[in-house]
Design an enzyme around this catalytic site. Structure first.
Site, mmCIF file in Angstrom:
data_model
loop_
_atom_site.group_PDB
_atom_site.id
_atom_site.type_symbol
_atom_site.label_atom_id
_atom_site.label_comp_id
_atom_site.label_asym_id
_atom_site.label_seq_id
_atom_site.Cartn_x
_atom_site.Cartn_y
_atom_site.Cartn_z
ATOM 1 N N LEU A 183 1.023 -0.907 0.022
ATOM 2 C CA LEU A 183 0.098 -0.079 0.071
ATOM 3 C C LEU A 183 0.973 1.166 -0.010
ATOM 4 O O LEU A 183 2.202 1.234 0.789
ATOM 5 C CB LEU A 183 -0.887 0.121 1.372
ATOM 6 C CG LEU A 183 -2.034 -1.005 1.378
ATOM 7 C CD1 LEU A 183 -2.840 -0.781 2.770
ATOM 8 C CD2 LEU A 183 -2.956 -1.026 0.120
ATOM 9 N N ASP A 184 0.615 2.155 -0.728
ATOM 10 C CA ASP A 184 1.268 3.610 -0.912
ATOM 11 C C ASP A 184 1.482 3.896 0.703
ATOM 12 O O ASP A 184 0.683 3.865 1.327
ATOM 13 C CB ASP A 184 0.816 4.543 -1.792
ATOM 14 C CG ASP A 184 0.494 4.031 -3.181
ATOM 15 O OD1 ASP A 184 1.510 3.309 -3.516
ATOM 16 O OD2 ASP A 184 0.046 4.734 -3.847
ATOM 17 N N ILE A 185 2.546 4.711 0.720
ATOM 18 C CA ILE A 185 2.785 5.215 2.086
ATOM 19 C C ILE A 185 1.688 6.105 2.751
ATOM 20 O O ILE A 185 1.407 6.272 3.935
ATOM 21 C CB ILE A 185 4.041 6.255 2.181
ATOM 22 C CG1 ILE A 185 4.634 6.465 3.469
ATOM 23 C CG2 ILE A 185 4.099 7.408 1.077
ATOM 24 C CD1 ILE A 185 6.130 7.225 3.596
#
Length: 236
Positions: free
Chosen positions: A100-102
């Site tokens: 998952l993106d930051i």
């Protein structure tokens, strides 16, 4: 069994990542460095990664984490940022299933089961993922239909998504978006393409596995029936 499969069952990483490690010359079988993918090993062979002997893990561990914003979905980070592994108190060699993106929150599976990880991430397995996205403005029917039939961004074609508007506000709206490809930044790119950039994104489901009321930053072990479901989902 094949060397990369043995490594995956030893909790090293997914089978694909294990193949990379083999190609890098970091794996030794008995006293010989192996760089070919076709190598078969038996119970009598000694397999080493960076001089550490590997053994097949019979009982794997499975966790579900509600990933907070600002945490990276990696095992380690060269910038010394907090990783999803840092959030789980465990001596097991865990790694995240996908990323998952930051700045994206929500459901993330972590395990030491390399075989299941490889199956879940393989393009041949159509595993639906459900996201809640807060976007700028409110997409009209034409724009929503663009996502439903699949859009093209440059040379890249995105598969059709299931999408519906959950709430409308004056300056933004909340969408439920279901996809199965799992390309990098897929939801963000699709929403940007139709003129409604994502302001906030959260994953709430993988298949029928739900985040539920798990609080952000918290985690739990998967129940036996949940693990069975994931294995059946991927025929693992």
């Amino acid at each position: 069994m094949r060397l990369q499969k043995f490594m995956a069952h030893s909790g090293v990483a997914s089978r694909r990542k294990c193949e990379e490690l083999i190609a890098q010359g970091r794996v030794k079988v008995n006293d010989e460095i192996v760089t070919e993918m076709g190598k078969t090993v038996t119970a009598k062979d000694r397999v080493y990664l960076d001089f550490k002997r590997l053994k097949i893990i019979k009982d794997h561990s499975y966790y579900i984490l509600n990933k907070p914003m600002g945490v990276v979905s990696t095992v380690s980070d060269e910038k010394k940022r907090t990783t999803v592994i840092d959030l789980i108190e465990s001596n097991e060699r865990l790694y995240p299933v996908g990323r998952l993106d930051i700045d994206t929150t929500g459901l993330l599976i972590l395990t030491d089961d390399g075989e299941l990880t490889n199956k879940l991430m393989h393009p041949s397995n159509v595993v639906e993922k459900t996201y809640i996205a807060t976007v700028e403005g409110t997409p009209n029917k034409t724009e929503l239909d663009m996502l439903r039939v699949g859009i093209k961004v440059g040379k890249e074609k995105f598969s059709p998504a299931k999408v519906k508007v959950l709430k409308r506000f004056e300056s933004d709206s909340i969408l439920e978006i279901k996809i199965h490809e799992g390309k990098n930044h897929e939801v963000k790119i699709m929403c940007e393409k139709i003129g409604h950039p994502v302001k906030k994104l959260k994953r709430i489901k993988i298949g029928n596995l739900e985040l539920g009321d798990l609080r952000i930053g918290n985690y739990r072990r998967l129940e036996e029936d949940e693990v069975k479901y994931l294995k059946e989902l991927t025929k693992c």
